[in-house]
Scaffold this motif. Structure first.
Motif, PDB file in Angstrom:
ATOM      1  N   UNK A 162      -7.661   0.615 -45.673  1.00 18.69           N
ATOM      2  CA  UNK A 162      -8.267   0.019 -44.488  1.00 18.69           C
ATOM      3  C   UNK A 162      -8.977   1.046 -43.605  1.00 18.69           C
ATOM      4  N   UNK A 163      -8.664   2.334 -43.762  1.00 15.85           N
ATOM      5  CA  UNK A 163      -9.149   3.325 -42.799  1.00 15.85           C
ATOM      6  C   UNK A 163     -10.119   4.327 -43.415  1.00 15.85           C
ATOM      7  N   UNK A 170     -10.237  18.439 -32.079  1.00 19.51           N
ATOM      8  CA  UNK A 170      -9.632  17.567 -31.064  1.00 19.51           C
ATOM      9  C   UNK A 170     -10.236  16.168 -30.936  1.00 19.51           C
ATOM     10  N   UNK A 171     -11.237  15.839 -31.701  1.00 23.06           N
ATOM     11  CA  UNK A 171     -11.798  14.481 -31.632  1.00 23.06           C
ATOM     12  C   UNK A 171     -12.043  13.915 -33.025  1.00 23.06           C
ATOM     13  N   UNK A 172     -11.875  12.597 -33.142  1.00 22.35           N
ATOM     14  CA  UNK A 172     -12.037  11.947 -34.440  1.00 22.35           C
ATOM     15  C   UNK A 172     -12.539  10.526 -34.202  1.00 22.35           C
ATOM     16  N   UNK A 173     -13.296  10.005 -35.155  1.00 25.05           N
ATOM     17  CA  UNK A 173     -13.649   8.591 -35.157  1.00 25.05           C
ATOM     18  C   UNK A 173     -13.159   7.983 -36.471  1.00 25.05           C
ATOM     19  N   UNK A 174     -12.431   6.871 -36.356  1.00 24.48           N
ATOM     20  CA  UNK A 174     -11.839   6.225 -37.525  1.00 24.48           C
ATOM     21  C   UNK A 174     -12.269   4.759 -37.547  1.00 24.48           C
ATOM     22  N   UNK A 175     -12.800   4.333 -38.672  1.00 20.34           N
ATOM     23  CA  UNK A 175     -13.183   2.934 -38.838  1.00 20.34           C
ATOM     24  C   UNK A 175     -12.053   2.172 -39.531  1.00 20.34           C
ATOM     25  N   UNK A 176     -11.814   0.948 -39.106  1.00 18.89           N
ATOM     26  CA  UNK A 176     -10.810   0.096 -39.727  1.00 18.89           C
ATOM     27  C   UNK A 176     -11.503  -1.125 -40.305  1.00 18.89           C
ATOM     28  N   UNK A 212      -4.294  -3.705 -33.802  1.00 24.48           N
ATOM     29  CA  UNK A 212      -4.941  -2.723 -32.917  1.00 24.48           C
ATOM     30  C   UNK A 212      -3.990  -1.559 -32.646  1.00 24.48           C
ATOM     31  N   UNK A 213      -2.700  -1.861 -32.498  1.00 26.17           N
ATOM     32  CA  UNK A 213      -1.709  -0.787 -32.368  1.00 26.17           C
ATOM     33  C   UNK A 213      -1.765   0.120 -33.597  1.00 26.17           C
ATOM     34  N   UNK A 214      -1.829  -0.486 -34.789  1.00 30.49           N
ATOM     35  CA  UNK A 214      -1.886   0.282 -36.035  1.00 30.49           C
ATOM     36  C   UNK A 214      -3.113   1.190 -36.054  1.00 30.49           C
ATOM     37  N   UNK A 215      -4.255   0.662 -35.634  1.00 24.95           N
ATOM     38  CA  UNK A 215      -5.482   1.470 -35.638  1.00 24.95           C
ATOM     39  C   UNK A 215      -5.359   2.645 -34.661  1.00 24.95           C
ATOM     40  N   UNK A 233     -12.069   3.443 -33.835  1.00 28.22           N
ATOM     41  CA  UNK A 233     -11.290   4.123 -32.808  1.00 28.22           C
ATOM     42  C   UNK A 233     -11.858   5.512 -32.587  1.00 28.22           C
ATOM     43  N   UNK A 234     -11.948   5.901 -31.318  1.00 28.27           N
ATOM     44  CA  UNK A 234     -12.331   7.267 -30.963  1.00 28.27           C
ATOM     45  C   UNK A 234     -11.137   7.908 -30.282  1.00 28.27           C
ATOM     46  N   UNK A 235     -10.532   8.890 -30.945  1.00 30.60           N
ATOM     47  CA  UNK A 235      -9.325   9.541 -30.426  1.00 30.60           C
ATOM     48  C   UNK A 235      -9.630  10.971 -30.014  1.00 30.60           C
ATOM     49  N   UNK A 236      -8.920  11.428 -28.965  1.00 23.73           N
ATOM     50  CA  UNK A 236      -9.056  12.835 -28.577  1.00 23.73           C
ATOM     51  C   UNK A 236      -7.672  13.413 -28.286  1.00 23.73           C
TER      52      UNK A 236
END
Lengths: 139, 139, 139, 139
Positions: free
Chosen positions: D24-25, D33-39, D57-60, D99-102
């Motif tokens: 799925x990912x 320190x930054x990532x973009x992940x598609x689900x 959404x929690x899982x993502x 998702x954009x995580x930092x």
């Protein structure tokens, strides 16, 4: 959405409604949904050892997000914090702090967003917080 | 696990390490993993209109959970808050407040638990908070 | 406030509105503002190694608090989660889980409370969560 | 700090350790320190009415922050979520999410940061989350 209050109008509102905290805060940047607020640190904000206390950082995050919301909805003193989740990341450096807040959702009832807190002159954040404000209905 | 500090030892520790906040707090009940802390409300804890301010409630929740943790691990001044998530539920009543904290997980590195805040004489909680403290490793 | 739905009415509502999750959940205790919900754990709730996954525990906490709120306000499928803060405390034991939820504030717009999650047969909690639900206005 | 894993190394690690969620990912952007992940959203991520469910959404958010942390510390499957605070802001649009995580603080024991979740093609975020991961000590 566009701004409903200017930096000067926010300053006058705070001086009028929250005179006891007003002297510590200054809005230094303002645009739709984003704000930068400086907090002048004085002895009452410190804990033993001279670092800024947790409640003082909570106050800065809360005040910055309040001002970010007011700038978008206009002067409504009755907006109240319903939730704040704060992560303390690093020991603050001596000196003033500032907060960068952004509004992520502005609904009819709730304003939700987040804030990063910094010590002046240090690039890595000292704390992050997410806040929800409840907006009183228009009568 | 059993208690490592008594109410009297917690009182002496606070008077020694945090003299500036000590006069506001009193531990009224203590058992393994649970504590009740009373906060004597004075003018500096109020906001306009006379209700207890958000930062003051944050201070009470944080202090109560710190004391709950210390009572279980012994006097370690360096335990620090890493997260606090607080929900403000109702307007506080005039007068003193108290906090009921419980430790839900006491690990080697982290203490995690929650706190309910009450206005004296009112049965429904004014706020709830969950907190995580980082515990410094033994050297 | 008193209950507006019984265990049987909650069961029928879930079977009707959320048939795809309904078979995993069972309300085992219900009283005003408190509920106990059992979750039958099956393969789809596990992660490698056989422990219950984080998203499955989120689902249990969310579902338990939703049912606790519905029991107090009546069948309103449109109540939606606006915030969930969850602390994972311990590795779950193999087997079913249950959740004990309590409503701390039931306002016109928001329901706020918390949940403890347990593995069956283990006294210490596996996780704690606080949740806020937004309640749709009556039309 | 610099990256310890590439997009390709993260992909291989996930396929090896979490084969059941891996399909799925997809990591689409990666920098320190930054990532973009598609689900890739499929039926199992939906709730009635066809919108992406809260647990999905929690899982993502959880998966994106896990990958952001791994990219900085190297392949340590045992890093575990200790806290997640998530605000649901808007109804997701149909279709895939990203998702954009930092990473805001990478310490020896804890990784703390936040994530914004988006529906593809929509500029305003659907949810925000802050997460803390506990990092297992090096043996």
């Amino acid at each position: 959405m566009s701004l409903k209050m200017s930096i000067e109008e926010l300053r006058e509102f705070m001086a009028d409604v929250f005179p006891q905290v007003d002297d510590a805060f200054e809005v230094t940047e303002l645009a739709p949904n984003v704000i930068t607020v400086r907090m002048k640190i004085s002895d009452r904000h410190l804990r033993p050892g001279g670092t800024v206390s947790g409640p003082s950082m909570f106050l800065l995050a809360d005040c910055a997000y309040y001002l970010a919301t007011l700038a978008m909805i206009g002067p409504k003193a009755l907006a109240v914090t319903t939730n704040c989740s704060i992560d303390f990341l690093r020991k603050p450096a001596p000196g003033d702090m500032f907060a960068k807040a952004r509004v992520l959702k502005l609904g009819k009832m709730l304003s939700v967003g987040d804030v990063l807190l910094f010590s002046e002159g240090v690039s890595e954040p000292v704390a992050r917080a997410s806040l929800t404000y409840s907006i009183p209905p228009v009568k």
